[in-house]
Every structure is written in structure tokens, then in C-alpha cells.
Write an enzyme that holds these catalytic residues in place. Structure first.
Site, short mmCIF file in Angstrom:
data_model
loop_
_atom_site.label_atom_id
_atom_site.label_comp_id
_atom_site.label_asym_id
_atom_site.label_seq_id
_atom_site.Cartn_x
_atom_site.Cartn_y
_atom_site.Cartn_z
N HIS A 123 0.83 -1.21 0.00
CA HIS A 123 0.00 0.00 0.00
C HIS A 123 0.87 1.26 0.00
O HIS A 123 2.05 1.20 0.35
CB HIS A 123 -0.91 0.03 1.25
CG HIS A 123 -2.09 -0.89 1.14
ND1 HIS A 123 -2.00 -2.23 1.44
CD2 HIS A 123 -3.37 -0.67 0.76
CE1 HIS A 123 -3.18 -2.80 1.25
NE2 HIS A 123 -4.03 -1.88 0.84
N LYS B 263 -0.57 4.93 4.46
CA LYS B 263 -1.56 4.07 5.13
C LYS B 263 -1.07 3.82 6.56
O LYS B 263 0.06 3.35 6.76
CB LYS B 263 -1.73 2.75 4.37
CG LYS B 263 -2.76 1.81 5.01
CD LYS B 263 -3.07 0.63 4.11
CE LYS B 263 -3.95 -0.41 4.77
NZ LYS B 263 -5.28 0.07 5.15
P1 NAP Z 1 -6.61 9.67 4.40
O1 NAP Z 1 -6.22 10.24 3.06
O2 NAP Z 1 -5.70 9.84 5.57
O3 NAP Z 1 -8.05 10.28 4.74
C1 NAP Z 1 -8.67 10.23 5.99
C2 NAP Z 1 -9.37 11.58 6.16
O4 NAP Z 1 -10.23 11.49 7.31
C3 NAP Z 1 -8.40 12.74 6.43
O5 NAP Z 1 -8.82 13.88 5.70
C4 NAP Z 1 -8.56 12.92 7.94
O6 NAP Z 1 -8.23 14.23 8.33
C5 NAP Z 1 -10.02 12.64 8.11
N1 NAP Z 1 -10.46 12.34 9.46
C6 NAP Z 1 -9.80 11.75 10.48
N2 NAP Z 1 -10.59 11.62 11.56
C7 NAP Z 1 -11.80 12.14 11.22
C8 NAP Z 1 -13.04 12.30 11.90
N3 NAP Z 1 -13.21 11.93 13.17
N4 NAP Z 1 -14.09 12.87 11.24
C9 NAP Z 1 -13.95 13.27 9.98
N5 NAP Z 1 -12.79 13.15 9.28
C10 NAP Z 1 -11.73 12.59 9.89
O7 NAP Z 1 -6.89 8.10 4.29
P2 NAP Z 1 -7.50 7.26 3.05
O8 NAP Z 1 -6.39 6.70 2.24
O9 NAP Z 1 -8.57 8.06 2.38
O10 NAP Z 1 -8.12 6.02 3.85
C11 NAP Z 1 -9.11 6.20 4.85
C12 NAP Z 1 -9.45 4.85 5.47
O11 NAP Z 1 -10.11 4.05 4.49
C13 NAP Z 1 -8.25 4.01 5.94
O12 NAP Z 1 -8.62 3.30 7.11
C14 NAP Z 1 -8.02 3.04 4.81
O13 NAP Z 1 -7.42 1.83 5.25
C15 NAP Z 1 -9.47 2.78 4.41
N6 NAP Z 1 -9.66 2.29 3.05
C16 NAP Z 1 -10.64 1.35 2.89
C17 NAP Z 1 -10.94 0.89 1.64
C18 NAP Z 1 -12.04 -0.12 1.49
O14 NAP Z 1 -12.30 -0.55 0.35
N7 NAP Z 1 -12.71 -0.51 2.56
C19 NAP Z 1 -10.24 1.37 0.52
C20 NAP Z 1 -9.25 2.32 0.72
C21 NAP Z 1 -8.98 2.80 1.98
P3 NAP Z 1 -6.70 14.57 8.82
O15 NAP Z 1 -5.83 14.28 7.63
O16 NAP Z 1 -6.79 16.00 9.18
O17 NAP Z 1 -6.41 13.65 9.97
#
Ligand code: NAP
Length: 209
Positions: free
Chosen positions: A123, A127
């Protein structure tokens, strides 16, 4: 539908916000520092970080809003408990890409014939959790005793190889997510279906396919 997106400015959240707006939904964007305004929302989506999920789901179930959780590695028992208590459905898929769901299914079938296997999940370097939720789900579907190796590097999106070894042969099953658009159809399907699910936490895209 009016849909709230937690993590709206994140890498996946931003793609989901754009896709929902394109599909004609009214999107409420919620990220760190924003107020949690769920009035009138028919569903919510969460792509944030593991320690944020419980608070986000608590806000949803208190407001009676069914929630689709994409964030991985959160406390499933706690989320299931609060959703049951409030009588609200919550859905989680460790991977919303249909190819990844098929990879888990094929790996589980292959493990019946080639029981020695290892998983390599790769990844992007930002991540925060390891091993990935998909790798853990794959190992579980294969019977549990499967070693997982995690790689975190810039340039990667989300990739996984399941390598099974037998006498004089190996079998490799590989899935590559080359763009975060891969998650969109699964998220849209979950949002359409989440309200029909029973109260509590339902896990896995395969339960909706
Ligand atoms: P990312 O770019 O770090 O995005 C997470 C976002 O959520 C950031 O903007 C963060 O803000 C914000 N955030 C954190 N706490 C929050 C809260 N309490 N309320 C609202 N917003 C909040 O991460 P990503 O790559 O998009 O991935 C996010 C999650 O999805 C991870 O756990 C990843 O493993 C998962 N994921 C799942 C799948 C699936 O198919 N299930 C696919 C891809 C990713 P800050 O940056 O200011 O902290």
C-alpha cells in the site's frame, strides 16, 4: 439522497464525494474540525482512520442514520454493540473493490488444495495500519494460519498477492487497485442497500453481491 461523508477531504473520501455528487446526491462533507451536521441525512459513509470510527458511528446511530464504514481495523465489536443498541444498520467492507472480493474467494478455494501460503500486501506509504484489513480477511477465509507481509511505499495504491506453494508448483493470485475509483461502485451499492440491513454491523461486500 442526502449523504454525509466523514473523511471528505481524505484520499478515498474526496473520490467518494465527487462520485456521489456526480450521481446527483446531496453531499454533506465532514472532516477534522467540521461540525457533524447529520440532520436530514438518509445515510453516511466513513473513510477516516481507525480511532475515529467509533465516534463517527456513534453520532450516526444516535441520529438514526445508517452508516457505511470503509475505514479498516476499527473495533468491530464496539461498533456492532452501539448499532444494535440504537437499532440502526451499519455496513463495513474491508475492501470495496469487487476484484479484491473475488481474490479472497479464489484464495479460499485454492487453500483447500494448496494449504501452505503467504500473503504480501502493498500500500501507499501514508496508510497508517498494517496488516491491511483485506489481508486479514483473506487469511481468515483461508483458514487463519497464513503469514502476512506488509509493504508501504510511495507510488503504490492498494495491491495484494496470495502465493500458495505445493510440491513442484506455486500459484499466485494478485489484485491491483490502480485508482481509488475502484471503490466507488461498491460504496454506491452499500449506500443503496444499507437501510435494508438488520440493526447492528454487517461485514463484507460479498453479503450484498
Ligand atoms: P486519508 O487520506 O488519511 O483520509 C482520511 C481523512 O479522514 C483525512 O482527511 C482525515 O483528516 C479525516 N479524518 C480523520 N478523523 C476524522 C473524523 N473523526 N471525522 C472526519 N474526518 C476525519 O486516508 P484514506 O487513504 O482516504 O483512507 C481512509 C481509510 O479508508 C483508511 O482506514 C483506509 O485503510 C481505508 N480504506 C478502505 C478501503 C475499502 O475498500 N474498505 C479502501 C481504501 C482505503 P486529517 O488528515 O486532518 O487527519
Amino acid at each position: 439522497m442526502k449523504i454525509a461523508v466523514f473523511g471528505a477531504r481524505g484520499k478515498v473520501g474526496a473520490v467518494v464525494v465527487a462520485a456521489l455528487a456526480d450521481a446527483g446526491h446531496d453531499v454533506v462533507e465532514i472532516d477534522v474540525g467540521d461540525s457533524v451536521a447529520l440532520e436530514g441525512c438518509e445515510a453516511a459513509v466513513d473513510f477516516t482512520q481507525p480511532d475515529a470510527v467509533e465516534g463517527d458511528v456513534a453520532a450516526c446511530v444516535r441520529a438514526g442514520v445508517p452508516c457505511v464504514v470503509g475505514t479498516t481495523n476499527f473495533d468491530r465489536e464496539a461498533v456492532d454493540g452501539m448499532a444494535r443498541e440504537q437499532g440502526v444498520p451499519v455496513f463495513h467492507a474491508p475492501n470495496f473493490a469487487v476484484g479484491a472480493v473475488l481474490m479472497v474467494r479464489f484464495a479460499s478455494e485454492a487453500a483447500k488444495h494448496l494449504p501452505q501460503a503467504e500473503i504480501i500486501e502493498l500500500h501507499h506509504h501514508t496508510k497508517v495500519d498494517a496488516p491491511s484489513g483485506t489481508a486479514k480477511a483473506t487469511a481468515e477465509a483461508m483458514g487463519g494460519e497464513v503469514e502476512i507481509h506488509s509493504v508501504r511505499l510511495p507510488g503504490l495504491v492498494a495491491h495484494q498477492e496470495v502465493i500458495l506453494g505445493g510440491q513442484g508448483q506455486t500459484l499466485t493470485i494478485r489484485h491491483d487497485t490502480t485508482s481509488r475509483d475502484a471503490f466507488v461502485p461498491g460504496v454506491l451499492l452499500a449506500l443503496e442497500r444499507v437501510r435494508e440491513l438488520p440493526p447492528g454491523l454487517t461485514v463484507g461486500l460479498e453479503t450484498l453481491l
